[in-house]
Design an enzyme around this catalytic site. Sequence first.
Site, short mmCIF file in Angstrom:
data_model
loop_
_atom_site.label_atom_id
_atom_site.label_comp_id
_atom_site.label_asym_id
_atom_site.label_seq_id
_atom_site.Cartn_x
_atom_site.Cartn_y
_atom_site.Cartn_z
N LYS A 266 -29.79 -13.35 5.65
CA LYS A 266 -29.54 -12.95 4.27
C LYS A 266 -28.57 -11.77 4.31
O LYS A 266 -28.77 -10.83 5.08
CB LYS A 266 -30.88 -12.52 3.67
CG LYS A 266 -30.89 -12.35 2.20
CD LYS A 266 -32.33 -12.10 1.73
CE LYS A 266 -32.31 -11.48 0.36
NZ LYS A 266 -33.64 -11.05 -0.08
N HIS B 252 -27.59 -9.87 1.65
CA HIS B 252 -27.75 -8.88 0.56
C HIS B 252 -29.20 -8.39 0.57
O HIS B 252 -29.98 -8.82 1.42
CB HIS B 252 -27.40 -9.53 -0.78
CG HIS B 252 -28.27 -10.71 -1.08
ND1 HIS B 252 -28.06 -11.95 -0.53
CD2 HIS B 252 -29.39 -10.82 -1.83
CE1 HIS B 252 -29.01 -12.78 -0.96
NE2 HIS B 252 -29.81 -12.11 -1.73
#
Length: 215
Positions: A103, A105
């Site tokens: 991921k 963010h």
Amino acid sequence: MKPYQREFIEFAIEQNVLRFGEFTLKSGRVSPYFFNAGLFNSGQALAKLGRFYAAALVEAGVSFDVLFGPAYKGIPLATTTAVALFDHHDIDTPYVFNRKEAKDHGEGGTLVGAPLEGNIMIIDDVITAGTAIREVMEIINNAGATPAGVLIALNRQERGRAELSAIQEVERDFNMPVVSIVSLNDIMAYLAEQDSPEFAQHLAAVKAYRDQYGV
Ligand code: OMP
């Protein structure tokens, strides 16, 4: 076979998790039985499953710092084991799982939960030829952690890359124990105990398969 192991086999058959027929495995082997842990698919089944994993882990007496559930199937398995360790054995253990895709963010990264540090107990479903578990070992090595062991539901007792069983190879290569709730031997013993022509047929098919791929 211990009473909880017999109970586990009955539970797996009841849930259709353990089925007999013809199944092509990840390794390409065509097996007369298959264990689909994804079918422990209700709150009750998952709660019961966690109790079996926790019982096998406590009985094995292997010490560890953190439970690790490899994505995807290992995630609910590690979670329910952590809950059962607390509810039924008074053991509060940290747990962590990985994402398959990093991921980029928010909190970022591929790991969710406790830090992947110290001695790691991996929770997974099945080991056949040992391919999946070797991928998991890379995640642990990359994190700089140490494997404490692997806990699985079913040891299929099959040959790995050479003459040893896949599990013996994993134990040797990574210097850690592999603990299972049940093994193929237990399933065969269970089938032999049943007074049923259908189960006798399954047993014959499983024996023939074991003669080909077993150790
Ligand atoms: P290996 O990577 O060959 O050890 O296979 C293990 C994986 O195969 C498991 O994590 C499952 O995804 C899958 N599998 C089962 O779930 N149940 C079985 O009875 C057999 C297999 C398999 O394909 O060997």
